[in-house]
Design a protein around this motif. Structure first.
Motif, PDB file in Angstrom:
ATOM      1  N   ALA A  76     -19.620  14.038 -13.903  1.00 18.32           N
ATOM      2  CA  ALA A  76     -19.674  13.545 -15.289  1.00 18.32           C
ATOM      3  C   ALA A  76     -18.509  12.601 -15.579  1.00 18.32           C
ATOM      4  O   ALA A  76     -18.633  11.645 -16.333  1.00 18.32           O
ATOM      5  N   LYS A  77     -17.334  12.892 -14.958  1.00 18.88           N
ATOM      6  CA  LYS A  77     -16.171  12.036 -15.199  1.00 18.88           C
ATOM      7  C   LYS A  77     -15.631  11.514 -13.872  1.00 18.88           C
ATOM      8  O   LYS A  77     -15.602  12.242 -12.877  1.00 18.88           O
ATOM      9  N   VAL A  78     -15.239  10.265 -13.848  1.00 11.51           N
ATOM     10  CA  VAL A  78     -14.734   9.651 -12.613  1.00 11.51           C
ATOM     11  C   VAL A  78     -13.427   8.901 -12.899  1.00 11.51           C
ATOM     12  O   VAL A  78     -13.095   8.632 -14.053  1.00 11.51           O
ATOM     13  N   ARG A  79     -12.721   8.576 -11.810  1.00  5.80           N
ATOM     14  CA  ARG A  79     -11.441   7.864 -11.952  1.00  5.80           C
ATOM     15  C   ARG A  79     -11.635   6.428 -11.508  1.00  5.80           C
ATOM     16  O   ARG A  79     -11.631   6.148 -10.313  1.00  5.80           O
ATOM     17  N   PRO A  80     -11.804   5.488 -12.439  1.00  3.38           N
ATOM     18  CA  PRO A  80     -12.005   4.097 -12.020  1.00  3.38           C
ATOM     19  C   PRO A  80     -10.736   3.524 -11.384  1.00  3.38           C
ATOM     20  O   PRO A  80      -9.625   3.805 -11.865  1.00  3.38           O
ATOM     21  N   PRO A  81     -10.881   2.734 -10.294  1.00  2.00           N
ATOM     22  CA  PRO A  81      -9.701   2.132  -9.645  1.00  2.00           C
ATOM     23  C   PRO A  81      -8.852   1.322 -10.628  1.00  2.00           C
ATOM     24  O   PRO A  81      -7.635   1.274 -10.511  1.00  2.00           O
ATOM     25  N   ARG A  82      -9.489   0.721 -11.630  1.00  2.00           N
ATOM     26  CA  ARG A  82      -8.742  -0.106 -12.582  1.00  2.00           C
ATOM     27  C   ARG A  82      -7.766   0.711 -13.419  1.00  2.00           C
ATOM     28  O   ARG A  82      -6.845   0.162 -14.019  1.00  2.00           O
ATOM     29  N   ARG A 187     -11.634 -16.918   7.632  1.00  2.00           N
ATOM     30  CA  ARG A 187     -10.266 -16.896   7.110  1.00  2.00           C
ATOM     31  C   ARG A 187     -10.263 -16.804   5.588  1.00  2.00           C
ATOM     32  O   ARG A 187      -9.600 -15.969   4.994  1.00  2.00           O
ATOM     33  N   GLU A 188     -11.043 -17.695   4.964  1.00  2.00           N
ATOM     34  CA  GLU A 188     -11.124 -17.716   3.501  1.00  2.00           C
ATOM     35  C   GLU A 188     -11.718 -16.408   2.970  1.00  2.00           C
ATOM     36  O   GLU A 188     -11.256 -15.861   1.965  1.00  2.00           O
ATOM     37  N   LEU A 189     -12.719 -15.907   3.703  1.00  2.00           N
ATOM     38  CA  LEU A 189     -13.364 -14.663   3.304  1.00  2.00           C
ATOM     39  C   LEU A 189     -12.358 -13.503   3.317  1.00  2.00           C
ATOM     40  O   LEU A 189     -12.240 -12.754   2.342  1.00  2.00           O
ATOM     41  N   ILE A 190     -11.594 -13.390   4.408  1.00  2.00           N
ATOM     42  CA  ILE A 190     -10.581 -12.324   4.519  1.00  2.00           C
ATOM     43  C   ILE A 190      -9.542 -12.473   3.404  1.00  2.00           C
ATOM     44  O   ILE A 190      -9.171 -11.506   2.735  1.00  2.00           O
ATOM     45  N   ALA A 191      -9.072 -13.727   3.205  1.00  2.00           N
ATOM     46  CA  ALA A 191      -8.030 -13.966   2.196  1.00  2.00           C
ATOM     47  C   ALA A 191      -8.520 -13.534   0.808  1.00  2.00           C
ATOM     48  O   ALA A 191      -7.795 -12.872   0.053  1.00  2.00           O
ATOM     49  N   GLU A 192      -9.757 -13.889   0.482  1.00  2.00           N
ATOM     50  CA  GLU A 192     -10.295 -13.530  -0.846  1.00  2.00           C
ATOM     51  C   GLU A 192     -10.445 -12.013  -0.987  1.00  2.00           C
ATOM     52  O   GLU A 192     -10.138 -11.443  -2.039  1.00  2.00           O
ATOM     53  N   ILE A 193     -10.937 -11.364   0.084  1.00  2.00           N
ATOM     54  CA  ILE A 193     -11.153  -9.910   0.024  1.00  2.00           C
ATOM     55  C   ILE A 193      -9.828  -9.173  -0.153  1.00  2.00           C
ATOM     56  O   ILE A 193      -9.674  -8.314  -1.021  1.00  2.00           O
ATOM     57  N   LEU A 194      -8.841  -9.542   0.659  1.00  2.00           N
ATOM     58  CA  LEU A 194      -7.556  -8.820   0.588  1.00  2.00           C
ATOM     59  C   LEU A 194      -6.817  -9.113  -0.710  1.00  2.00           C
ATOM     60  O   LEU A 194      -6.098  -8.256  -1.215  1.00  2.00           O
ATOM     61  N   SER A 195      -7.007 -10.321  -1.270  1.00  2.00           N
ATOM     62  CA  SER A 195      -6.314 -10.639  -2.528  1.00  2.00           C
ATOM     63  C   SER A 195      -6.761  -9.685  -3.638  1.00  2.00           C
ATOM     64  O   SER A 195      -6.088  -9.500  -4.634  1.00  2.00           O
ATOM     65  N   GLN A 196      -7.918  -9.041  -3.440  1.00  2.00           N
ATOM     66  CA  GLN A 196      -8.440  -8.074  -4.427  1.00  2.00           C
ATOM     67  C   GLN A 196      -7.867  -6.669  -4.233  1.00  2.00           C
ATOM     68  O   GLN A 196      -8.212  -5.757  -4.981  1.00  2.00           O
ATOM     69  N   ASP A 197      -7.067  -6.468  -3.208  1.00  2.00           N
ATOM     70  CA  ASP A 197      -6.515  -5.152  -2.856  1.00  2.00           C
ATOM     71  C   ASP A 197      -7.596  -4.060  -2.762  1.00  2.00           C
ATOM     72  O   ASP A 197      -7.824  -3.314  -3.729  1.00  2.00           O
ATOM     73  N   PRO A 198      -8.251  -3.985  -1.603  1.00  2.00           N
ATOM     74  CA  PRO A 198      -9.345  -3.011  -1.471  1.00  2.00           C
ATOM     75  C   PRO A 198      -8.902  -1.565  -1.307  1.00  2.00           C
ATOM     76  O   PRO A 198      -9.726  -0.666  -1.246  1.00  2.00           O
ATOM     77  N   ARG A 199      -7.587  -1.314  -1.266  1.00  2.00           N
ATOM     78  CA  ARG A 199      -7.126   0.049  -1.000  1.00  2.00           C
ATOM     79  C   ARG A 199      -7.470   1.012  -2.139  1.00  2.00           C
ATOM     80  O   ARG A 199      -7.431   0.630  -3.302  1.00  2.00           O
ATOM     81  N   PRO A 200      -7.758   2.260  -1.813  1.00  2.00           N
ATOM     82  CA  PRO A 200      -7.923   3.250  -2.884  1.00  2.00           C
ATOM     83  C   PRO A 200      -6.585   3.423  -3.614  1.00  2.00           C
ATOM     84  O   PRO A 200      -5.520   3.208  -3.010  1.00  2.00           O
ATOM     85  N   SER A 201      -6.646   3.805  -4.893  1.00  2.00           N
ATOM     86  CA  SER A 201      -5.433   3.827  -5.722  1.00  2.00           C
ATOM     87  C   SER A 201      -4.317   4.679  -5.126  1.00  2.00           C
ATOM     88  O   SER A 201      -3.140   4.333  -5.265  1.00  2.00           O
ATOM     89  N   TYR A 202      -4.666   5.793  -4.446  1.00  2.00           N
ATOM     90  CA  TYR A 202      -3.601   6.680  -3.959  1.00  2.00           C
ATOM     91  C   TYR A 202      -2.760   6.024  -2.865  1.00  2.00           C
ATOM     92  O   TYR A 202      -1.683   6.499  -2.544  1.00  2.00           O
ATOM     93  N   LEU A 203      -3.235   4.910  -2.327  1.00  2.00           N
ATOM     94  CA  LEU A 203      -2.430   4.217  -1.303  1.00  2.00           C
ATOM     95  C   LEU A 203      -1.630   3.046  -1.876  1.00  2.00           C
ATOM     96  O   LEU A 203      -0.851   2.415  -1.166  1.00  2.00           O
ATOM     97  N   HIS A 204      -1.819   2.756  -3.166  1.00  2.00           N
ATOM     98  CA  HIS A 204      -1.036   1.673  -3.781  1.00  2.00           C
ATOM     99  C   HIS A 204       0.439   2.071  -3.709  1.00  2.00           C
ATOM    100  O   HIS A 204       0.789   3.226  -3.898  1.00  2.00           O
ATOM    101  N   GLY A 205       1.292   1.112  -3.433  1.00  2.00           N
ATOM    102  CA  GLY A 205       2.714   1.442  -3.374  1.00  2.00           C
ATOM    103  C   GLY A 205       3.130   1.900  -1.968  1.00  2.00           C
ATOM    104  O   GLY A 205       4.307   1.930  -1.652  1.00  2.00           O
TER     105      GLY A 205
END
Ligand code: SAH
Length: 245
Positions: A76-82, A187-205
């Protein structure tokens, strides 16, 4: 009268995409412009007449099934990455994949519509869809009603901040070589994807950990540093491994 009806839908098409693994896929369409996908219409819908008039539209809505979440249960409740994975909101206030019905909705830029033998194919730009995603409907994007300029967007009022992405010399060379062989601008594809930071929130930092995500049959190895992300090297995936994923 029962409100518990169930419905079944036919798959009208299937997605062929650079995203061969869930990790790394941007959280919404349009964020990674270089991502292209092809939607192949399946019989009996593989007819160009079903698409007559569609090329007059620049964007389309794709209704699809989160087919890699079918066995997972919803909450019913989730933790959005944002929200940094810290606060919970109701599932229906989010675009989370774990929902009572595993239905996804993405707006994408329409590319070429073409035929290859009996196949009817539609090119999509900026998609956030996994390879093999079943599609259940296509609808044209209508600017006058779908674009609401004064809309309020809750916890996601603007696009996520972008990270700086650098490439090692090895990765640069490997991207160039891959581009030569496949004509894919990886190259451009990788750069764009990583610029979005695909990591789950617990790995930020967290820094220094070796991360990987998959595009087509290539593993992209990268590392998060405090000021930037670095693409270290590319590694082709052996076919035995591919099956296991
Ligand atoms: N734009 C869609 C998807 C948002 S969630 C919507 O709003 O409904 C985005 C995530 O969906 C991506 O990060 C990706 O990991 C996941 N995804 C994409 N295709 C999927 C599929 N076929 N099965 C399961 N998850 C999928």
């Amino acid at each position: 009268m029962s409100f518990h009806s169930s419905y079944s839908f036919q798959t009208i098409g299937i997605i062929h995409s650079c995203y061969t693994q869930k990790f790394g896929i941007p959280r919404q369409p349009g964020l990674v412009k270089e991502a292209t996908a092809t939607l192949e219409l399946l019989p009996p819908f593989n007819r160009l007449d079903t698409l007559e008039g569609l090329d007059e539209f620049s964007h389309i809505w794709i209704h699809f099934i989160f087919h890699k979440c079918l066995t997972d249960s919803w909450k019913a409740k989730v933790r959005p990455p944002r929200l940094g994975g810290k606060s919970k909101v109701g599932v229906f206030s989010t675009r989370a994949t774990h929902r009572p019905n595993p239905l996804g909705l993405s707006v994408v830029k329409l590319g070429k519509i073409f035929q290859e033998g009996k196949k009817v194919l539609i090119e999509l730009h900026g998609s956030d869809l996994l390879d093999g995603t079943p599609v259940v409907d296509i609808k044209p994007y209508l600017t006058y009603s779908d674009s609401i300029l004064d809309a309020k967007s809750g916890f996601a009022p603007s696009p996520p901040n972008k990270k700086i992405v650098l490439f090692s010399t090895t990765a640069e060379e490997q991207c160039q070589e891959y581009n030569k062989q496949t004509r894919r601008n990886i190259r451009e594809l990788i750069a764009e994807i990583l610029s979005q930071d695909p990591r789950p929130s617990y790995l930020h930092g967290k820094t220094g950990k070796l991360h990987a995500f998959q595009l087509w049959d290539i593993d992209i190895k990268w590392q998060a540093n405090t000021t930037h992300f670095e693409v270290l090297y590319l590694e082709p995936i052996q076919s035995a491994n591919k099956e296991a994923r």
